[in-house]
Write a protein that holds these residues in place. Structure first.
Motif, PDB file in Angstrom:
ATOM      1  N   LEU A 183      24.568  35.889  31.625  1.00 51.84           N
ATOM      2  CA  LEU A 183      23.743  35.663  32.505  1.00 51.84           C
ATOM      3  C   LEU A 183      24.516  34.703  33.311  1.00 51.84           C
ATOM      4  O   LEU A 183      24.449  34.954  34.841  1.00 51.84           O
ATOM      5  N   LEU A 184      25.555  33.868  32.908  1.00 51.59           N
ATOM      6  CA  LEU A 184      26.528  33.166  33.741  1.00 51.59           C
ATOM      7  C   LEU A 184      27.080  34.158  34.928  1.00 51.59           C
ATOM      8  O   LEU A 184      27.365  34.030  36.035  1.00 51.59           O
ATOM      9  N   ASP A 185      27.755  35.350  34.177  1.00 55.79           N
ATOM     10  CA  ASP A 185      28.462  36.290  34.789  1.00 55.79           C
ATOM     11  C   ASP A 185      27.626  36.729  35.960  1.00 55.79           C
ATOM     12  O   ASP A 185      28.190  36.809  37.167  1.00 55.79           O
ATOM     13  N   ASP A 186      26.543  36.935  35.670  1.00 50.92           N
ATOM     14  CA  ASP A 186      25.567  37.727  36.785  1.00 50.92           C
ATOM     15  C   ASP A 186      25.332  36.777  37.952  1.00 50.92           C
ATOM     16  O   ASP A 186      25.449  37.437  38.986  1.00 50.92           O
ATOM     17  N   TYR A 187      25.179  35.469  37.481  1.00 50.30           N
ATOM     18  CA  TYR A 187      24.927  34.673  38.622  1.00 50.30           C
ATOM     19  C   TYR A 187      26.199  34.448  39.489  1.00 50.30           C
ATOM     20  O   TYR A 187      26.117  34.387  40.789  1.00 50.30           O
ATOM     21  N   LEU A 188      27.348  34.183  38.790  1.00 52.07           N
ATOM     22  CA  LEU A 188      28.551  34.090  39.648  1.00 52.07           C
ATOM     23  C   LEU A 188      28.927  35.269  40.508  1.00 52.07           C
ATOM     24  O   LEU A 188      29.397  35.138  41.521  1.00 52.07           O
ATOM     25  N   THR A 248      34.755  37.602  37.859  1.00 52.13           N
ATOM     26  CA  THR A 248      34.659  37.070  36.426  1.00 52.13           C
ATOM     27  C   THR A 248      35.303  37.616  35.374  1.00 52.13           C
ATOM     28  O   THR A 248      35.693  38.795  35.419  1.00 52.13           O
ATOM     29  N   LEU A 249      35.560  36.980  34.496  1.00 59.72           N
ATOM     30  CA  LEU A 249      36.149  37.280  33.053  1.00 59.72           C
ATOM     31  C   LEU A 249      35.624  36.562  32.034  1.00 59.72           C
ATOM     32  O   LEU A 249      35.683  35.232  32.101  1.00 59.72           O
ATOM     33  N   GLN A 250      35.056  37.358  30.790  1.00 58.20           N
ATOM     34  CA  GLN A 250      34.306  36.599  29.850  1.00 58.20           C
ATOM     35  C   GLN A 250      35.244  36.755  28.500  1.00 58.20           C
ATOM     36  O   GLN A 250      35.914  37.610  28.373  1.00 58.20           O
ATOM     37  N   PHE A 251      35.148  35.561  27.953  1.00 55.98           N
ATOM     38  CA  PHE A 251      35.620  35.662  26.494  1.00 55.98           C
ATOM     39  C   PHE A 251      34.549  34.908  25.690  1.00 55.98           C
ATOM     40  O   PHE A 251      33.975  34.037  25.776  1.00 55.98           O
ATOM     41  N   HIS A 252      34.522  35.523  24.405  1.00 62.05           N
ATOM     42  CA  HIS A 252      33.632  34.994  23.446  1.00 62.05           C
ATOM     43  C   HIS A 252      34.412  34.284  21.995  1.00 62.05           C
ATOM     44  O   HIS A 252      33.491  33.742  21.286  1.00 62.05           O
ATOM     45  N   THR A 253      35.688  34.207  22.058  1.00 64.42           N
ATOM     46  CA  THR A 253      36.246  33.440  20.946  1.00 64.42           C
ATOM     47  C   THR A 253      37.160  32.656  21.827  1.00 64.42           C
ATOM     48  O   THR A 253      37.803  32.835  22.766  1.00 64.42           O
ATOM     49  N   GLY A 254      37.567  31.551  21.034  1.00 63.98           N
ATOM     50  CA  GLY A 254      38.579  30.842  21.538  1.00 63.98           C
ATOM     51  C   GLY A 254      39.841  31.350  21.421  1.00 63.98           C
ATOM     52  O   GLY A 254      40.821  31.055  22.443  1.00 63.98           O
ATOM     53  N   ASP A 255      40.186  32.165  20.501  1.00 59.64           N
ATOM     54  CA  ASP A 255      41.611  32.790  20.342  1.00 59.64           C
ATOM     55  C   ASP A 255      41.618  33.890  21.320  1.00 59.64           C
ATOM     56  O   ASP A 255      42.953  33.671  22.109  1.00 59.64           O
ATOM     57  N   GLY A 256      40.958  34.499  21.881  1.00 62.76           N
ATOM     58  CA  GLY A 256      40.921  35.548  22.876  1.00 62.76           C
ATOM     59  C   GLY A 256      41.396  34.788  24.316  1.00 62.76           C
ATOM     60  O   GLY A 256      41.985  35.309  24.942  1.00 62.76           O
ATOM     61  N   ALA A 257      40.408  33.898  24.547  1.00 63.11           N
ATOM     62  CA  ALA A 257      40.458  33.153  25.894  1.00 63.11           C
ATOM     63  C   ALA A 257      42.011  32.395  25.591  1.00 63.11           C
ATOM     64  O   ALA A 257      42.761  32.611  26.725  1.00 63.11           O
ATOM     65  N   GLU A 258      42.494  31.821  24.714  1.00 67.47           N
ATOM     66  CA  GLU A 258      43.785  31.224  24.639  1.00 67.47           C
ATOM     67  C   GLU A 258      45.009  32.100  24.976  1.00 67.47           C
ATOM     68  O   GLU A 258      45.641  31.900  25.606  1.00 67.47           O
ATOM     69  N   ALA A 259      44.951  33.290  24.209  1.00 66.80           N
ATOM     70  CA  ALA A 259      46.016  34.195  24.456  1.00 66.80           C
ATOM     71  C   ALA A 259      45.976  34.540  25.810  1.00 66.80           C
ATOM     72  O   ALA A 259      47.092  34.889  26.394  1.00 66.80           O
TER      73      ALA A 259
END
Length: 228
Positions: free
Chosen positions: A19-24, A31-42
């Protein structure tokens, strides 16, 4: 052609992240999405976004740790997102230096508005150097401070504090004025938070400024910048 700003959405609720992705995206942002902290940190260890929307509670590396790590890497603006209002005091108390925070549930339009506001601040023109202080270079766009030829690593909050005091040498800024002008919601911080940030800032400045004290405490009044 200049690319649109890249917003990194780190949110484990995939429907909310989309939803945030669509509005942005509708407002012209990449935009770029990450759903885990590990993936985002990497990804953040090797890449840089223009702004990060960071959920507090994440699987793997949590939002607090990502914020700490990111502020040690670069000055990318960060907007924290949390479903727990009581966590706001903790966020600010830990002095992470995030640029803003949003409480869930929120309107996606509000998030977009906050993103625009933070990006405007972070991309503003470089702070002009007051006359006679060529030994200090302050660039607000890059959030970079060069002091006597040395780059001083500052958090976002520390940079804002220094820029405020530096803008008017000799002026005494009260703690209340600093609260009103530096913190997004001064109602959830205290004088002690200001004092703590000032203490850390002064320590970094003294180390780089050959033991010259640039920021002085004025008993009962506040703080001021003094020309070296």
């Amino acid at each position: 052609m200049t690319q649109a700003p890249l917003i990194c959405v780190i949110e484990d609720e995939q429907d909310l992240a989309q939803l945030l992705d669509d509005y942005l995206s509708a407002n012209g942002y990449r935009t770029l999405q990450f759903h885990t902290g590990d993936g985002a940190e990497a990804w953040l260890m090797e890449n840089q976004a223009d702004l990060i929307l960071l959920d507090l509670m994440l699987p793997g590396v949590d939002g607090l740790q990502i914020c700490k790590n990111q502020l040690n890497r670069n000055a990318t603006p960060i907007i924290m997102m949390t479903a727990k209002v009581e966590e706001i005091d903790r966020l600010l108390g830990l002095e992470l230096g995030a640029d803003d925070y949003i409480c869930k549930p929120y309107s996606p339009r509000e998030v977009v508005a906050r993103v625009k506001a933070v990006l405007r601040r972070s991309h503003s023109e470089a702070v002009a150097s007051p006359e006679g202080k060529s030994s200090i270079s302050l660039d607000e766009h890059r959030q970079e401070l060069i002091l006597f030829g040395k780059t001083v690593e500052l958090t976002a909050i520390e940079f804002k504090l220094f820029a405020l005091l530096y803008s008017q040498p000799g002026r005494i800024f009260s703690r209340q004025y600093i609260l009103d002008n530096i913190y997004q919601d001064y109602r959830v911080v205290s004088d002690r938070t200001v004092d703590s940030h000032i203490k850390k800032l002064r320590k970094k400045l003294v180390t780089s400024a050959q033991d010259i004290e640039l920021i002085r405490s004025v008993y009962g009044s506040g703080y001021k910048f003094e020309t070296p």
